[in-house]
Design a protein around this motif. Sequence first.
Motif, PDB file in Angstrom:
ATOM      1  N   UNK A   1      14.088  -6.601  -5.171  1.00  0.00           N
ATOM      2  CA  UNK A   1      13.234  -5.404  -5.113  1.00  0.00           C
ATOM      3  C   UNK A   1      12.511  -5.155  -6.434  1.00  0.00           C
ATOM      4  N   UNK A   2      13.237  -5.230  -7.536  1.00  0.00           N
ATOM      5  CA  UNK A   2      12.637  -4.964  -8.849  1.00  0.00           C
ATOM      6  C   UNK A   2      11.494  -5.937  -9.136  1.00  0.00           C
ATOM      7  N   UNK A   3      11.731  -7.218  -8.833  1.00  0.00           N
ATOM      8  CA  UNK A   3      10.689  -8.221  -9.069  1.00  0.00           C
ATOM      9  C   UNK A   3       9.472  -8.012  -8.193  1.00  0.00           C
TER      10      UNK A   3
ATOM     11  N   UNK B   1       2.920  -4.088  -8.875  1.00  0.00           N
ATOM     12  CA  UNK B   1       2.269  -3.303  -9.933  1.00  0.00           C
ATOM     13  C   UNK B   1       1.304  -4.174 -10.736  1.00  0.00           C
ATOM     14  N   UNK B   2       1.767  -5.410 -11.009  1.00  0.00           N
ATOM     15  CA  UNK B   2       0.911  -6.334 -11.753  1.00  0.00           C
ATOM     16  C   UNK B   2      -0.342  -6.671 -10.954  1.00  0.00           C
ATOM     17  N   UNK B   3      -0.160  -6.947  -9.670  1.00  0.00           N
ATOM     18  CA  UNK B   3      -1.312  -7.252  -8.818  1.00  0.00           C
ATOM     19  C   UNK B   3      -2.252  -6.062  -8.705  1.00  0.00           C
ATOM     20  N   UNK B   4      -1.651  -4.857  -8.646  1.00  0.00           N
ATOM     21  CA  UNK B   4      -2.465  -3.647  -8.564  1.00  0.00           C
ATOM     22  C   UNK B   4      -3.267  -3.457  -9.851  1.00  0.00           C
TER      23      UNK B   4
ATOM     24  N   UNK C   1      -4.101  -5.846 -11.903  1.00  0.00           N
ATOM     25  CA  UNK C   1      -5.116  -6.904 -11.931  1.00  0.00           C
ATOM     26  C   UNK C   1      -6.293  -6.546 -11.039  1.00  0.00           C
ATOM     27  N   UNK C   2      -5.999  -5.962  -9.877  1.00  0.00           N
ATOM     28  CA  UNK C   2      -7.064  -5.558  -8.952  1.00  0.00           C
ATOM     29  C   UNK C   2      -7.935  -4.464  -9.580  1.00  0.00           C
ATOM     30  N   UNK C   3      -7.282  -3.471 -10.195  1.00  0.00           N
ATOM     31  CA  UNK C   3      -8.032  -2.388 -10.837  1.00  0.00           C
ATOM     32  C   UNK C   3      -8.845  -2.912 -12.017  1.00  0.00           C
ATOM     33  N   UNK C   4      -8.228  -3.820 -12.792  1.00  0.00           N
ATOM     34  CA  UNK C   4      -8.936  -4.397 -13.933  1.00  0.00           C
ATOM     35  C   UNK C   4     -10.159  -5.184 -13.459  1.00  0.00           C
TER      36      UNK C   4
END
Length: 461
Positions: free
Chosen positions: A102-104, A110-113, A115-118
């Motif tokens: 779950x943590x991973x 969050x990382x993908x989100x 990256x998407x926002x960036x």
Amino acid sequence: MLLNEASDAIYWVNHKGLITYANPSAQILFGYEEVELKDKSISDLIVSKTDLFSTFSSNIIEEKGVVIQQEFVRKDNSTFYGEMSVRLFDDGSHQAIIRDITKGVIEQRLLLDRERKFKILVENAFDIIIVLSSDFKIKFISPAIKKMLGYEIDSVLGENSNKFIEFRDRVMIKEVLKNHGITYAINDLKLIHKNGQIIHCEVNAVNFLNDPLINGIIVNCHDISKRIQTENELINTNYELDSFVYKVSHDLKAPLRSMLGLINLSQKENTEDTVKLYLDMMVRSIHNMDIFIKDLTQFSRNSRMEVIKESIDFKELITKIENNLKYDDNARFISFERNISQQSLFYSDPNRVETIVSNLLSNAYKYHRFDSNNPYINVKIEVSETAACIVIKDNGSGIADEYHNKIFQMFFRASEKSQGSGLGLYIVKSAIDKLEGTITLHSIPDKESTFTVEIPNLLTR
């Protein structure tokens, strides 16, 4: 039993999908007692509620084992993500080992989100974001390159960035190579647009060549061309203001000093004719001051007033101006001709149009030659749906070629014999610029002058 001591959750399910065994780690992970899990359908523990066997897909059948990621639900209805190592047996039962990831998963999402926002920020930013290699070749560039410099992304990738930097500014960007991780700010780096135009940019660059993740120089270019243009206009405006104040104070003082001198002389004279002569001279000084103040008023009004769109009848306008000027000295000796063709409605700023035509006609009267056999002023106006073309021609004193580019400057006088404030043609040009029009001059000294003015028709704007 080793399975009971395993840290990962382990369970067996029969061919009906019912749990036959769950080790203590599985009980803790799902939040159930052993007796609660026994004979419980495995589908009750899966969030998607789909048939687990169809979730495994045909890979399990072919390979007899597969690793998949699945979202599960606990007894308290909280969920977690598990990585399942599943093995299918011939009788339809299967065994699974579940590790809580779950943590991973959350961190990955969050990382993908981020990256998407960036990516959204970069793709929609007005600034150009660039990553350069150590030899200044472009490794990455944001889509803003198209809007700011006119290039497609694919056409600049791999190119040397110097190709897009004005020659004298290329040395600036090399400074960023000196220190790792230090931000360099360049206040005005001049980039070259695809069409050759210079684009002024405010640049921030950071050297990350030693960073294994980035391995490049990050450059952010912010277009400041409009700001530079505004600053230059402000400098010119301040210069004009200083010149304006100096000239105005000088031109207002001159007639006042003249009148004071004449008054002093009048007080010392006893003859009526001499006093009358001095009074006539004072009247001319007052008249000149009145003209100057009138020009100042026109200048101020043109500078601060917005363009007003109203219908203009050029026949009425020319008649009004002619009536105002016919009492000028020597006006009766000049033939005034008009040829006005106005077949369509014309909309513009009536005050500015009147100022333009009135000043040009006033100059034509003022600087005429009376040694000509037939002194004349000819006004020709043609109005269309798009513009009004106003041509004012006279056979007066003309204007020398070297003054053609100067006559529209503030307070310019071609000679000491020039009358007026020196603001007339400056006001004319300023008013035409406000109306987005044009003015041209053709002149032969001591023979003729022709001013041609084109003013857009604001009827459809």
